[in-house]
Write a protein that holds these residues in place. Structure first.
Motif, PDB file in Angstrom:
ATOM      1  N   GLU A   6       0.809  -1.209   0.000  1.00  0.00           N
ATOM      2  CA  GLU A   6       0.000   0.000   0.000  1.00  0.00           C
ATOM      3  C   GLU A   6       0.847   1.266   0.000  1.00  0.00           C
ATOM      4  O   GLU A   6       0.590   2.194  -0.750  1.00  0.00           O
ATOM      5  CB  GLU A   6      -0.917  -0.007   1.229  1.00  0.00           C
ATOM      6  CG  GLU A   6      -1.887   1.137   1.236  1.00  0.00           C
ATOM      7  CD  GLU A   6      -2.560   1.304   2.571  1.00  0.00           C
ATOM      8  OE1 GLU A   6      -2.117   0.708   3.558  1.00  0.00           O
ATOM      9  OE2 GLU A   6      -3.542   2.044   2.617  1.00  0.00           O
TER      10      GLU A   6
ATOM     11  N   VAL B 224      -7.458   3.997  -3.867  1.00  0.00           N
ATOM     12  CA  VAL B 224      -7.557   2.668  -4.457  1.00  0.00           C
ATOM     13  C   VAL B 224      -8.398   2.739  -5.728  1.00  0.00           C
ATOM     14  O   VAL B 224      -8.106   2.104  -6.728  1.00  0.00           O
ATOM     15  CB  VAL B 224      -8.215   1.683  -3.465  1.00  0.00           C
ATOM     16  CG1 VAL B 224      -8.391   0.314  -4.102  1.00  0.00           C
ATOM     17  CG2 VAL B 224      -7.397   1.601  -2.199  1.00  0.00           C
TER      18      VAL B 224
ATOM     19  N   ILE C 114      -7.633  -6.580  -2.841  1.00  0.00           N
ATOM     20  CA  ILE C 114      -7.066  -5.936  -1.654  1.00  0.00           C
ATOM     21  C   ILE C 114      -6.693  -7.018  -0.651  1.00  0.00           C
ATOM     22  O   ILE C 114      -7.510  -7.887  -0.346  1.00  0.00           O
ATOM     23  CB  ILE C 114      -8.097  -4.970  -1.020  1.00  0.00           C
ATOM     24  CG1 ILE C 114      -8.307  -3.735  -1.906  1.00  0.00           C
ATOM     25  CG2 ILE C 114      -7.674  -4.557   0.383  1.00  0.00           C
ATOM     26  CD1 ILE C 114      -9.419  -2.823  -1.400  1.00  0.00           C
TER      27      ILE C 114
END
Ligand code: C2E
Ligand code: CA
Ligand code: CA
Ligand code: CA
Length: 281
Positions: free
Chosen positions: A152, A191, A199
């Motif tokens: 991330e 995102v 995810i």
């Protein structure tokens, strides 16, 4: 000092702030191991949450065994490789080994996905795209079988810079997974701007799922992820209670010691063929 050495051999609980940085001997031994192509790849199965006997694919995880230090966690040597400018070479070796193993397993692995971890330096390096496309082709595989896992923090440090790289890979047919979700400072709206398919909920949230707060947190991530058409994967599933809670929340894929630890390719092939036999009954 010997205490420190023992800690280095432990997997899992370690921080990426590597004590190895100041340890010039470890640095030298690592560089030599890379030069001699001594890194290994282990595989951890990813399971279908609706049927714990269905395997979706495997994640390739780099392993380094050193005579002096024993098993050194990738949480140590991957940052070390980044600092030494060796990450592209390490990534190339890991991909090469994993694609080689996976293509040879084509009968059993034909319908499985292979997940590969990609670090930031790799993703944004000029020849990454050409390298991975050529390698996948060279092993007679289809990009649709490959999931590239991007952490991330990487994906969101420079959204614009990452975006063009990610879009090219997505256009070539690779699946993209946002790893360690929840550990950075992103909002889910980021995102939405990036071409992710999946995810991966970070282990730190999965660990807290049996507490009321933890459960609310994970449920929120799952519902928002689904609202953005993402597949949800939970890592670090260590017991059946956790697996069942995640399944009930609608998480699609589960990974963790409850199902299997990462293992060398021989054990992984056995694991997969045993599952397939069970499914045929
Ligand atoms: P990651 O991608 O988040 O990988 C998951 C980590 O969780 C792995 O640690 C795995 O062994 C561990 N794990 C899996 N199930 C469980 C569980 O049930 N409980 C616990 N406590 N841990 C579990 P590992 O193999 O030590 O890797 C650490 C990190 O190093 C990875 O985190 C990944 O970010 C990085 N890494 C590993 N291999 C590579 C690679 O080839 N390239 C790059 N760029 N990074 C890699
Ligand atoms: Ca990963
Ligand atoms: Ca992860
Ligand atoms: Ca992680």
């Amino acid at each position: 000092k010997s205490q420190g050495r023992n800690n280095i051999q432990m997997f899992g609980e370690m921080q990426a702030s590597a004590p190895g940085y100041e340890d010039s001997e470890m640095t030298a031994r690592f560089a030599a191991a890379v030069k001699q192509n001594l890194l290994q790849v282990y595989y951890q199965p990813v399971m279908d949450a609706t049927n714990y006997r269905n395997i979706v694919g495997v994640e390739a995880l780099a392993r380094w065994h050193d005579e002096k230090y024993g098993w050194v966690s990738p949480a140590i040597f991957i940052p070390l490789a980044e600092n030494l400018g060796l990450i592209n070479e390490v990534g190339r070796q890991v991909f090469e080994q994993a694609l080689n193993h996976f293509s040879k397993c084509s009968g059993v692995c034909a319908n499985l996905k292979l997940a590969l971890n990609v670090s930031k330096r790799q993703l944004v390096s000029n020849d990454f795209y050409e390298m991975i496309v050529a390698m996948v082709q060279g092993y007679g595989m289809n990009p649709g079988q490959i999931i590239l896992e991007i952490t991330e923090s990487i994906a969101l440090q420079g959204v614009d810079q990452a975006k063009s790289h990610l879009q090219k890979l997505a256009d070539a047919g690779f699946s993209l997974s946002l790893d360690d979700f929840g550990t950075g400072f992103s909002s889910l709206s980021h995102v939405h701007e990036l071409p992710f398919d999946e995810i991966k909920i970070d282990i730190s949230f999965v660990r807290r799922i049996k507490t009321p707060e933890g459960r609310v947190l994970v449920k929120t991530i799952v519902d928002m992820g689904h609202a953005m058409q993402q597949i949800l994967v939970a890592e670090g599933v260590e017991d059946s209670e956790t697996a069942d809670i995640l399944r009930e929340m609608g998480v699609e894929r589960l990974q963790g010691y409850y199902f299997s630890r990462p293992m060398p390719k021989e054990n992984c092939a056995t694991f997969i063929s045993e599952l397939l036999q069970i499914n045929e009954l």
